[in-house]
Design an enzyme around this catalytic site. Structure first.
Site, PDB file in Angstrom:
ATOM      1  CB  THR A  90      10.509  -9.396 -12.476  1.00  0.00           C
ATOM      2  OG1 THR A  90      11.255  -8.745 -13.697  1.00  0.00           O
ATOM      3  CG2 THR A  90       9.761 -10.728 -12.378  1.00  0.00           C
ATOM      4  CD  GLN A 113      -5.339  -1.330   9.183  1.00  0.00           C
ATOM      5  OE1 GLN A 113      -5.695  -2.618   9.385  1.00  0.00           O
ATOM      6  NE2 GLN A 113      -3.501  -1.212   9.147  1.00  0.00           N
ATOM      7  CB  SER A 138      -1.455  -3.554   1.699  1.00  0.00           C
ATOM      8  OG  SER A 138       0.037  -4.212   2.459  1.00  0.00           O
ATOM      9  CB  ALA A 139      -1.334  -9.087   0.025  1.00  0.00           C
ATOM     10  CG  HIS A 140       1.338  -6.213   5.074  1.00  0.00           C
ATOM     11  ND1 HIS A 140       1.146  -6.370   6.199  1.00  0.00           N
ATOM     12  CD2 HIS A 140       1.580  -5.544   4.314  1.00  0.00           C
ATOM     13  CE1 HIS A 140       2.471  -5.340   6.555  1.00  0.00           C
ATOM     14  NE2 HIS A 140       2.292  -4.674   5.340  1.00  0.00           N
ATOM     15  CB  ALA A 180      -0.897   0.210   1.297  1.00  0.00           C
ATOM     16  CB  CYS A 210       4.101   3.171   9.050  1.00  0.00           C
ATOM     17  SG  CYS A 210       3.349   1.064   8.693  1.00  0.00           S
ATOM     18  CG  ASN A 242      -3.459   3.363  10.508  1.00  0.00           C
ATOM     19  OD1 ASN A 242      -3.598   3.835  10.022  1.00  0.00           O
ATOM     20  ND2 ASN A 242      -2.057   3.060  10.553  1.00  0.00           N
TER      21      ASN A 242
HETATM   22  N1  PMP Z   1      -2.248   2.393   4.580  1.00  0.00           N
HETATM   23  C1  PMP Z   1      -2.407   2.606   5.464  1.00  0.00           C
HETATM   24  C2  PMP Z   1      -4.287   2.471   5.903  1.00  0.00           C
HETATM   25  C3  PMP Z   1      -1.544   0.826   6.812  1.00  0.00           C
HETATM   26  O1  PMP Z   1      -2.604   0.524   7.787  1.00  0.00           O
HETATM   27  C4  PMP Z   1      -0.189   0.670   6.267  1.00  0.00           C
HETATM   28  C5  PMP Z   1       0.540  -0.193   6.856  1.00  0.00           C
HETATM   29  N2  PMP Z   1       0.777   0.156   8.220  1.00  0.00           N
HETATM   30  C6  PMP Z   1      -0.195   0.690   5.090  1.00  0.00           C
HETATM   31  C7  PMP Z   1      -0.269   2.022   4.138  1.00  0.00           C
HETATM   32  C8  PMP Z   1       1.316   0.963   4.346  1.00  0.00           C
HETATM   33  O2  PMP Z   1       1.450  -0.747   3.833  1.00  0.00           O
HETATM   34  P1  PMP Z   1       2.103  -1.542   3.241  1.00  0.00           P
HETATM   35  O3  PMP Z   1       2.775  -2.043   4.675  1.00  0.00           O
HETATM   36  O4  PMP Z   1       1.612  -2.936   2.454  1.00  0.00           O
HETATM   37  O5  PMP Z   1       3.234  -0.665   2.396  1.00  0.00           O
END
Ligand code: PMP
Length: 426
Positions: free
Chosen positions: A279, A218, A238-240, A105, A369, A190
């Site tokens: 890739t 989220q 975002s997948a994780h 993301a 983050c 988040n």
């Molecule tokens: N946007 C939001 C609202 C998030 O919660 C996060 C991850 N904390 C991100 C962006 C960043 O995502 P990524 O870890 O996939 O770069």
């Protein structure tokens, strides 16, 4: 087999002891003394059902998805396109081409914001967003500002209103100008889990001919996302965050009924219709597709289940101490708050001290983050919490692998930590 030694949150070794099977027969690593993981907004455990579909793409189907001159590449390509279709369908995209794979993301937000800002012949240089956005959105906006854009960050509704954290759509309407080219508002926050009135914002932007981006990181797998109903131009995923792998995500780029044009940030092989060269991360994309499929299949039941666990966590904590205050919107309105989110202010106890005093629970005192820069949460401050209250707050994020026992352990650990810290302070 030797127990595997891994480090707990406080750096103390914890012992991986057995492997238990949970509800629905899913294997759950039960670490009798591993902390209960309640930091699912930061990231999630990859579902074993996701891992199993990814594995062949590391060792047998390892072709480059663009080397379609042989079977290795063709099979990789087919798997990528199947995942793209699955994700496109799950969000109501018109065609699968509207899904552009990225590394997550952060990249999707950067591509959306800078990809618009770099466009020649924009009708103006004004962008509107919100103070409570993630750094992965605020920082690209700050770059736009350095490059001559004017950025207005709207304040959200203040604590303690029921909808604390929400954007006021009337205020947004008044802030839109003839030279506004882009509005970006995250779908769900988040830290405080607030869900924004995305449908109203999208409608307003459409009426005014302004592009609309939403960071839906989220929200995917936690809320219904349907771009046939909601007129969003760009959306980040975002997948994780939904029990998929790290390092893979997507940007939804609307192509119908209007084409959203973007200037790519990465140039090279011209993959992803030229929006994002490089890739493709085939195992990651395959895992992302499966993670979305599972999340959507289980969405209604998971919303109910995590909400009930979250509410038990909240009730259990405040039963011990009624001075603990909720940060963010009301818990009992599913339109206002993610079912898996809780954020609490512990008054005189600092969030970091609480975390040290309860190594049995993995939580967070803000966005993972921003932890390289451990300032008190800008989100809590934006809803009117002062610096002390922001520092005394913790975020809890529940996920698929949490169960009632986790909540019992967490309630006990949190209330004991509070009692311990208060005794020390006396
Ligand atoms: N946007 C939001 C609202 C998030 O919660 C996060 C991850 N904390 C991100 C962006 C960043 O995502 P990524 O870890 O996939 O770069």
């Amino acid at each position: 087999m030797e127990p595997q030694r891994i480090l707990g949150v406080t750096g103390s070794p914890i012992c991986r002891s057995d492997d238990r099977t949970t509800r629905e027969g899913k294997s759950k690593l039960s670490l009798s003394d591993e902390p209960v993981y309640l930091d699912n907004h930061a990231t999630t455990r990859v579902d074993p059902r996701v891992v199993s579909v990814m594995l062949p793409f590391f060792q047998t189907v390892y072709g480059n998805a663009h080397s379609t001159g042989h079977g290795f590449g063709q099979r990789a390509r087919e798997a990528v396109e199947a995942a793209r279709n699955r994700i496109a369908q799950s969000v109501g995209a018109h065609t699968s081409d509207e899904i552009v794979f990225t590394s997550g993301a952060t990249e999707s937000n950067n591509l959306a914001i800078q990809g618009i800002a770099l466009r020649p012949r924009l009708k103006g240089r004004h962008i509107i967003s919100v103070q409570t956005e993630h750094r992965a959105l605020l920082d690209p906006l700050a770059r736009c500002q350095r490059n001559g854009f004017e950025v207005t960050l709207l304040p959200p509704r203040q604590h303690p209103s029921r909808d604390a954290g929400r954007v006021d759509v009337d205020q947004l309407r008044e802030t839109l100008r003839d030279d506004t080219v882009l509005v970006s508002v995250m779908w769900a926050n988040n830290e405080i889990g607030v869900i924004q009135p995305i449908s109203d914002i999208a409608r307003l932007c459409r009426e005014r001919g302004v592009l609309f981006h939403t960071d839906a990181t989220q929200a995917l797998g936690k809320a219904n996302i349907d771009f046939t109903q909601i007129d969003v131009d760009l959306a980040s995923f975002s997948a994780h965050k939904l029990h998929g792998p790290k390092g893979v995500g997507a940007l939804y780029v609307r192509q119908s009924p209007r084409r959203t044009r973007l200037i790519p940030l990465l140039e090279g092989g011209g993959q992803e219709q030229g929006f994002r060269s490089g890739t493709l991360n085939v195992p990651g994309i395959v895992g992302f597709g499966r993670a979305v499929e599972l999340a959507l299949d289980e969405l209604p039941t998971e919303i109910t289940r995590t909400r009930s666990l979250r509410d038990r966590l909240y009730q259990g904590i405040i039963a011990a101490d009624e001075t603990i205050a909720l940060n963010g919107p009301a818990l009992n309105d599913p339109e206002l708050r993610l079912a898996n989110n809780l954020n609490l202010c512990f008054g005189d106890c600092q969030g970091d001290a609480m975390m040290l005093a309860m190594p049995q629970v993995a939580v967070s005192s803000g966005s993972a983050c921003t932890s390289v820069n451990p300032e008190p949460s800008h989100v809590l401050q934006a809803i009117g919490r002062d610096v002390d209250k922001a520092r005394s707050s913790l975020r809890f994020g529940l996920g698929r692998f949490n169960d009632e026992r986790d909540i019992e352990i967490a309630v006990h650990a949190i209330t004991s930590a509070l009692a311990k810290l208060r005794k020390l302070a006396k």
